[in-house]
Motif scaffolding. Structure first.
Motif, PDB file in Angstrom:
ATOM      1  N   HIS A 178     -26.676 100.313  34.253  1.00  0.00           N
ATOM      2  CA  HIS A 178     -26.579  99.342  35.355  1.00  0.00           C
ATOM      3  C   HIS A 178     -27.968  98.794  35.666  1.00  0.00           C
ATOM      4  N   PRO A 179     -28.113  97.461  35.701  1.00  0.00           N
ATOM      5  CA  PRO A 179     -29.432  96.862  35.925  1.00  0.00           C
ATOM      6  C   PRO A 179     -30.154  97.393  37.160  1.00  0.00           C
ATOM      7  N   GLN A 180     -29.391  97.604  38.268  1.00  0.00           N
ATOM      8  CA  GLN A 180     -30.058  98.070  39.499  1.00  0.00           C
ATOM      9  C   GLN A 180     -30.669  99.462  39.318  1.00  0.00           C
ATOM     10  N   LYS A 181     -30.013 100.308  38.492  1.00  0.00           N
ATOM     11  CA  LYS A 181     -30.530 101.651  38.232  1.00  0.00           C
ATOM     12  C   LYS A 181     -31.800 101.566  37.377  1.00  0.00           C
ATOM     13  N   THR A 182     -31.784 100.641  36.421  1.00  0.00           N
ATOM     14  CA  THR A 182     -32.965 100.420  35.579  1.00  0.00           C
ATOM     15  C   THR A 182     -34.144  99.990  36.445  1.00  0.00           C
ATOM     16  N   ILE A 183     -33.898  99.018  37.331  1.00  0.00           N
ATOM     17  CA  ILE A 183     -34.959  98.514  38.228  1.00  0.00           C
ATOM     18  C   ILE A 183     -35.499  99.647  39.112  1.00  0.00           C
ATOM     19  N   GLU A 184     -34.577 100.463  39.616  1.00  0.00           N
ATOM     20  CA  GLU A 184     -34.943 101.593  40.484  1.00  0.00           C
ATOM     21  C   GLU A 184     -35.894 102.564  39.771  1.00  0.00           C
ATOM     22  N   ILE A 185     -35.550 102.910  38.526  1.00  0.00           N
ATOM     23  CA  ILE A 185     -36.381 103.835  37.734  1.00  0.00           C
ATOM     24  C   ILE A 185     -37.749 103.218  37.430  1.00  0.00           C
ATOM     25  N   LEU A 186     -37.743 101.940  37.060  1.00  0.00           N
ATOM     26  CA  LEU A 186     -39.005 101.270  36.720  1.00  0.00           C
ATOM     27  C   LEU A 186     -39.928 101.216  37.938  1.00  0.00           C
ATOM     28  N   LYS A 242     -39.843 103.275  40.555  1.00  0.00           N
ATOM     29  CA  LYS A 242     -40.227 104.656  40.896  1.00  0.00           C
ATOM     30  C   LYS A 242     -41.476 105.088  40.122  1.00  0.00           C
ATOM     31  N   TYR A 243     -41.536 104.694  38.840  1.00  0.00           N
ATOM     32  CA  TYR A 243     -42.656 105.090  37.988  1.00  0.00           C
ATOM     33  C   TYR A 243     -43.701 103.982  37.846  1.00  0.00           C
ATOM     34  N   ASN A 244     -43.549 102.925  38.664  1.00  0.00           N
ATOM     35  CA  ASN A 244     -44.492 101.799  38.642  1.00  0.00           C
ATOM     36  C   ASN A 244     -44.728 101.316  37.201  1.00  0.00           C
ATOM     37  N   PHE A 245     -43.602 101.164  36.468  1.00  0.00           N
ATOM     38  CA  PHE A 245     -43.689 100.793  35.051  1.00  0.00           C
ATOM     39  C   PHE A 245     -43.814  99.279  34.880  1.00  0.00           C
ATOM     40  N   HIS A 246     -44.713  98.884  33.997  1.00  0.00           N
ATOM     41  CA  HIS A 246     -44.866  97.461  33.664  1.00  0.00           C
ATOM     42  C   HIS A 246     -44.583  97.259  32.178  1.00  0.00           C
ATOM     43  N   PHE A 247     -43.755  96.275  31.877  1.00  0.00           N
ATOM     44  CA  PHE A 247     -43.427  95.979  30.481  1.00  0.00           C
ATOM     45  C   PHE A 247     -44.680  95.538  29.729  1.00  0.00           C
ATOM     46  N   GLN A 248     -44.811  96.036  28.512  1.00  0.00           N
ATOM     47  CA  GLN A 248     -45.979  95.690  27.700  1.00  0.00           C
ATOM     48  C   GLN A 248     -45.566  94.815  26.527  1.00  0.00           C
ATOM     49  N   LYS A 249     -46.137  93.626  26.491  1.00  0.00           N
ATOM     50  CA  LYS A 249     -45.807  92.663  25.442  1.00  0.00           C
ATOM     51  C   LYS A 249     -46.120  93.225  24.055  1.00  0.00           C
ATOM     52  N   LYS A 250     -47.226  93.975  23.964  1.00  0.00           N
ATOM     53  CA  LYS A 250     -47.667  94.490  22.650  1.00  0.00           C
ATOM     54  C   LYS A 250     -46.656  95.449  22.027  1.00  0.00           C
ATOM     55  N   PHE A 251     -45.763  96.038  22.858  1.00  0.00           N
ATOM     56  CA  PHE A 251     -44.742  96.948  22.337  1.00  0.00           C
ATOM     57  C   PHE A 251     -43.381  96.263  22.195  1.00  0.00           C
ATOM     58  N   GLY A 252     -43.317  94.977  22.516  1.00  0.00           N
ATOM     59  CA  GLY A 252     -42.063  94.235  22.377  1.00  0.00           C
ATOM     60  C   GLY A 252     -40.922  94.866  23.156  1.00  0.00           C
ATOM     61  N   GLN A 253     -41.177  95.225  24.429  1.00  0.00           N
ATOM     62  CA  GLN A 253     -40.181  95.974  25.204  1.00  0.00           C
ATOM     63  C   GLN A 253     -39.139  95.065  25.864  1.00  0.00           C
ATOM     64  N   LEU A 293     -43.910 105.868  29.242  1.00  0.00           N
ATOM     65  CA  LEU A 293     -42.465 106.104  29.363  1.00  0.00           C
ATOM     66  C   LEU A 293     -42.092 107.579  29.237  1.00  0.00           C
ATOM     67  N   ILE A 294     -43.040 108.420  28.849  1.00  0.00           N
ATOM     68  CA  ILE A 294     -42.717 109.837  28.629  1.00  0.00           C
ATOM     69  C   ILE A 294     -42.267 110.531  29.916  1.00  0.00           C
ATOM     70  N   PRO A 295     -42.971 110.355  31.061  1.00  0.00           N
ATOM     71  CA  PRO A 295     -42.464 110.985  32.294  1.00  0.00           C
ATOM     72  C   PRO A 295     -41.101 110.441  32.716  1.00  0.00           C
ATOM     73  N   VAL A 296     -40.843 109.167  32.435  1.00  0.00           N
ATOM     74  CA  VAL A 296     -39.528 108.576  32.761  1.00  0.00           C
ATOM     75  C   VAL A 296     -38.448 109.285  31.937  1.00  0.00           C
ATOM     76  N   LEU A 297     -38.716 109.439  30.635  1.00  0.00           N
ATOM     77  CA  LEU A 297     -37.743 110.092  29.750  1.00  0.00           C
ATOM     78  C   LEU A 297     -37.536 111.561  30.113  1.00  0.00           C
ATOM     79  N   ASP A 298     -38.596 112.211  30.587  1.00  0.00           N
ATOM     80  CA  ASP A 298     -38.457 113.604  31.035  1.00  0.00           C
ATOM     81  C   ASP A 298     -37.402 113.690  32.131  1.00  0.00           C
ATOM     82  N   GLU A 299     -37.383 112.686  33.011  1.00  0.00           N
ATOM     83  CA  GLU A 299     -36.395 112.676  34.101  1.00  0.00           C
ATOM     84  C   GLU A 299     -35.006 112.261  33.609  1.00  0.00           C
ATOM     85  N   THR A 300     -34.950 111.120  32.909  1.00  0.00           N
ATOM     86  CA  THR A 300     -33.627 110.567  32.552  1.00  0.00           C
ATOM     87  C   THR A 300     -32.887 111.408  31.516  1.00  0.00           C
TER      88      THR A 300
END
Length: 292
Positions: free
Chosen positions: A6-14, A16-27, A81-88
């Motif tokens: 669910h998009p809202q859950k994705t936004i919530e997680i991002l 929470k971890y103050n995640f920013h998409f990185q162009k260099k990784f094509g995310q 993304l490693i701490p995010v994956l540890d949670e999810t």
């Protein structure tokens, strides 16, 4: 589980971890359950399957994989993304996360240690800028593979599946079809991702051949030929090959080999099937061998 879809859950997680998409990784994270289901079903994932996931992101598809597979090895290059994956992925005991560049991971060793050397299945939402090196790296390393089910740019999927004589047909088509049978499972619009990519996407399933559909004396020579033939598409095959440094034959000798296969002297590489490339590769190899 699987609530990350669910998009809202994705936004919530991002957030929470103050995640920013990185162009260099094509995310571009997949946020469509229907597409996710198609990937899982087309990969035919069962409880005895070992899955290598490339680029798990926040773990959206990884959760689905964990619930359907025996074991999942998820390779993520972005250490943020490693701490995010540890949670999810915390609720699952059948997953390992590897923080590394997939091009540097010894997949053969991983398959040996975690799956007893039996064939593995690869599932991935691939970064588009590095799709071809990843797929060809998997094939060329001769890792035991059963299938590769990946999300790629739509045009790349079309090139992998293309037939001789079509505009999309080229070196990638031949290389992929040497190792696997490609099938486009679904076209995926940009709104199925966060953030939205600028291009359309497609899920393609590459079912790996137990044995290549053609046998050649020298595999490397075959692929060198194929690349040389498509370097300048408008050139005839004889011109393309005569400029290739790996062939120690004259233009006339190359032309003779082409015509001996029943092909016209003016034929272009885009007209040849994989079997014809294999026959020509072997003919020229024998010719060079005889020449000494």
């Amino acid at each position: 589980m699987g609530e990350l879809i669910h998009p809202q859950k994705t936004i919530e997680i991002l957030k929470k971890y103050n995640f920013h998409f990185q162009k260099k990784f094509g995310q571009n994270f997949l946020i469509d359950a229907h597409v996710m289901d198609k990937i899982i079903s087309s990969a035919a994932i069962t409880k005895d399957a070992f899955i290598l996931e490339i680029g798990p992101g926040i773990g959206t598809m990884t959760q689905f994989l964990c619930e359907n597979a025996g074991f999942v090895a998820a390779v993520e290059i972005d250490h943020n993304l490693i701490p995010v994956l540890d949670e999810t992925l915390g609720a699952y005991d059948n997953v390992m996360v590897i923080n590394d560049d997939i091009l540097k991971v010894d997949i053969g060793r991983l398959a040996e240690e975690k799956n007893g050397g039996k064939p593995i299945k690869v599932v991935a939402n691939l970064p588009y800028y590095i799709t071809t090196p990843i797929i060809m790296g998997l094939f060329e390393s001769h890792v035991p593979l059963e299938s590769v089910t990946v999300m790629v740019q739509k045009e790349v999927a079309q090139r992998m599946k293309a037939e001789p004589g079509t505009k999309d047909y080229g070196a990638l088509s031949l290389a992929v079809q040497y190792y696997a049978k490609p099938e486009i499972i679904a076209n995926v619009p940009p709104n199925c991702f966060m953030p939205r990519p600028k291009v359309g996407s497609a899920v393609i399933c590459l079912k790996c051949h137990k044995h290549p559909p053609v046998q050649v004396k020298k595999e490397k020579l075959l692929f060198d030929f194929i690349r040389a033939s498509f370097n300048q598409r408008r050139k005839t095959l004889v011109n393309g090959l005569s400029h290739f440094p790996g062939i120690s034959l004259s233009k006339e000798q190359i032309q003779e080999q082409i015509q001996m296969l029943g092909l016209p002297a003016t034929v272009r590489g885009e007209s040849l099937t994989l079997a014809q490339f294999a026959a020509l590769s072997d003919a020229i190899y024998h010719s060079m061998d005889a020449k000494g």
